[in-house]
Design a protein around this motif. Structure first.
Motif, PDB file in Angstrom:
ATOM      1  N   GLU A  18      -3.456  -2.261 -11.292  1.00  0.00           N
ATOM      2  CA  GLU A  18      -4.494  -2.374 -10.269  1.00  0.00           C
ATOM      3  C   GLU A  18      -5.872  -2.471 -10.919  1.00  0.00           C
ATOM      4  O   GLU A  18      -6.720  -3.274 -10.502  1.00  0.00           O
ATOM      5  CB  GLU A  18      -4.431  -1.148  -9.352  1.00  0.00           C
ATOM      6  CG  GLU A  18      -5.428  -1.159  -8.218  1.00  0.00           C
ATOM      7  CD  GLU A  18      -5.285   0.060  -7.318  1.00  0.00           C
ATOM      8  OE1 GLU A  18      -6.328   0.667  -6.987  1.00  0.00           O
ATOM      9  OE2 GLU A  18      -4.139   0.403  -6.969  1.00  0.00           O
ATOM     10  N   GLU A  77      -0.592   1.810   1.534  1.00  0.00           N
ATOM     11  CA  GLU A  77      -0.454   0.360   1.370  1.00  0.00           C
ATOM     12  C   GLU A  77      -0.630  -0.391   2.687  1.00  0.00           C
ATOM     13  O   GLU A  77      -0.689  -1.623   2.700  1.00  0.00           O
ATOM     14  CB  GLU A  77       0.902   0.017   0.747  1.00  0.00           C
ATOM     15  CG  GLU A  77       2.101   0.446   1.549  1.00  0.00           C
ATOM     16  CD  GLU A  77       2.588   1.846   1.193  1.00  0.00           C
ATOM     17  OE1 GLU A  77       3.746   2.161   1.537  1.00  0.00           O
ATOM     18  OE2 GLU A  77       1.819   2.616   0.581  1.00  0.00           O
ATOM     19  N   GLN A  78      -0.695   0.331   3.818  1.00  0.00           N
ATOM     20  CA  GLN A  78      -0.925  -0.298   5.114  1.00  0.00           C
ATOM     21  C   GLN A  78      -2.379  -0.163   5.565  1.00  0.00           C
ATOM     22  O   GLN A  78      -2.701  -0.461   6.721  1.00  0.00           O
ATOM     23  CB  GLN A  78       0.006   0.296   6.164  1.00  0.00           C
ATOM     24  CG  GLN A  78       1.466  -0.089   5.974  1.00  0.00           C
ATOM     25  CD  GLN A  78       2.384   0.581   6.975  1.00  0.00           C
ATOM     26  OE1 GLN A  78       3.520   0.977   6.657  1.00  0.00           O
ATOM     27  NE2 GLN A  78       1.930   0.721   8.208  1.00  0.00           N
ATOM     28  N   ARG A 134      -3.217   3.691 -12.784  1.00  0.00           N
ATOM     29  CA  ARG A 134      -2.754   2.456 -12.138  1.00  0.00           C
ATOM     30  C   ARG A 134      -3.265   1.275 -12.948  1.00  0.00           C
ATOM     31  O   ARG A 134      -4.141   0.529 -12.504  1.00  0.00           O
ATOM     32  CB  ARG A 134      -3.280   2.362 -10.709  1.00  0.00           C
ATOM     33  CG  ARG A 134      -2.865   3.517  -9.801  1.00  0.00           C
ATOM     34  CD  ARG A 134      -3.357   3.238  -8.395  1.00  0.00           C
ATOM     35  NE  ARG A 134      -2.979   4.296  -7.486  1.00  0.00           N
ATOM     36  CZ  ARG A 134      -3.834   5.049  -6.808  1.00  0.00           C
ATOM     37  NH1 ARG A 134      -5.134   4.853  -6.954  1.00  0.00           N
ATOM     38  NH2 ARG A 134      -3.403   5.984  -5.992  1.00  0.00           N
ATOM     39  N   ARG A 155      -6.171  -1.459   4.543  1.00  0.00           N
ATOM     40  CA  ARG A 155      -6.894  -2.412   3.695  1.00  0.00           C
ATOM     41  C   ARG A 155      -8.400  -2.274   3.902  1.00  0.00           C
ATOM     42  O   ARG A 155      -8.886  -2.272   5.032  1.00  0.00           O
ATOM     43  CB  ARG A 155      -6.442  -3.845   3.990  1.00  0.00           C
ATOM     44  CG  ARG A 155      -4.967  -4.029   3.651  1.00  0.00           C
ATOM     45  CD  ARG A 155      -4.505  -5.441   3.760  1.00  0.00           C
ATOM     46  NE  ARG A 155      -3.080  -5.524   3.445  1.00  0.00           N
ATOM     47  CZ  ARG A 155      -2.340  -6.603   3.545  1.00  0.00           C
ATOM     48  NH1 ARG A 155      -2.897  -7.739   3.963  1.00  0.00           N
ATOM     49  NH2 ARG A 155      -1.057  -6.583   3.249  1.00  0.00           N
TER      50      ARG A 155
END
Length: 340
Positions: A24, A327-328, A21, A330
């Protein structure tokens, strides 16, 4: 140095595990470069570090060390260093650090203090972020603490600090810091912040002083819902609610329980579930991650997780196993140490 070694090991682990990634990784080390400005890091320091690292790896690996392996490590390191240099250069117009004066120091427990700090100049941050803090009692020893309030016009910040060992920054801040003392703050970091979408239901999971960034998020949410950020949440109802799971070993460790109870009693959109390891007084028992998993389907929620690394890891794993997209979820890898 034990803390610094742990910090470095985690940074390398993050780098190795996320090389697939690159965007990122670049974003992470860009933020790290911005933060390192407070230490006076220069390009020559990176060059010295690269040479020392190669010697250390070569000595440790022995016959397994090859020219190809060394070049792979150097390429990886230089990729991270380039991102750090970009981050430092892009923020030359802002201070390398901010000075703040302690205007409040309240011991909630013998090992836990709530500090209020007023900065000399505006300090830019978002609710849910964290900052590195330095005490004059331990120069150049910086430790990361979450900001426990949403941005306020009076330039007042709040930190919740638990003493985790003797002789470290946490002991200096809890046991030896007084009103009037000056602290230094690094730039705000972290991505555990709210979106502009007010309609999505939220899941918040906190343990220990991981309550601090969640408190800031709730204040921020209060402001978005029309009540302004501060010590009281507005009496409004919206389609999307907030479920908060707050973990602690016992009822006595819920150090902000009184204020949280007032919030929950007056606002129907906030649903609080205390999760205790021992004793009575909680709505659930056992590990926080399991309590969250037992309570239902969170697939439509945006989740925020904060607390001890083991709790965060277990909770994130249970949520993703239950079908909540990564991605939901955090959370921020705020690095700590038993002696910090």
């Amino acid at each position: 140095m034990e803390f610094q070694r742990s910090h470095l090991a985690r940074a390398f682990r993050y780098l190795i595990e996320n090389l697939h990634r690159p965007d990122e990784v670049a974003a992470f080390f860009t933020r790290l470069g911005r933060d390192h400005r407070k230490l006076g890091v220069r390009p020559v320091h990176f060059e010295t570090f690269e040479a020392a690292l190669c010697v250390a790896l070569r000595d440790t690996a022995g016959p397994d060390w090859t020219e190809e392996v060394e070049q792979a490590w150097v390429r990886m390191l230089r990729f991270a260093v380039a991102a750090m240099a970009d981050g430092a250069e892009a923020t030359l117009a802002e201070p390398a650090y901010w000075r703040g004066t302690v205007i409040g120091h309240e011991l909630r427990r013998p090992d836990l203090a709530v500090l209020r700090v007023r900065t000399n100049e505006p300090y830019p941050y978002r609710a849910g972020q964290y900052a590195a803090v330095e005490s004059p009692l331990l120069p150049q020893a910086w430790r990361q603490y979450s900001l426990a309030c949403a941005p306020r016009p009076v330039r007042e910040l709040e930190f919740h600090v638990r003493q985790t060992g003797a002789g470290g920054v946490s002991e200096a801040l809890v046991a030896h810091t007084r009103v009037g003392d000056t602290l230094r703050l690094g730039p705000a970091q972290g991505t555990m912040t709210l979106d502009d979408d007010r309609s999505r239901a939220l899941l918040m999971v906190a343990g220990g002083t991981g309550w601090a960034p969640v408190k800031a998020l709730l204040e921020d949410l209060a402001g978005r819902r029309g009540g302004g950020a501060g010590h009281a949440l507005p009496a409004v109802r919206e389609r999307a609610g907030v479920h908060l799971f707050l973990g602690a070993r016992s009822r006595d460790e819920l150090y902000d329980a009184r204020m949280l109870s007032r919030w929950a009693a007056h606002h129907r959109w906030l649903h609080v579930v205390p999760v205790l390891d021992e004793g009575a007084g909680g709505d659930a028992r056992g590990p926080v991650a399991e309590a969250v998993a037992r309570r239902g389907d969170w697939s439509g929620h945006l989740a925020f997780v904060s607390g001890p690394p083991a709790m965060v890891g277990a909770t994130v794993a249970r949520l993703t196993e239950a079908g909540l997209p990564a991605e939901q979820v955090r959370y921020d890898p705020v690095l700590d140490s038993p002696a910090a």
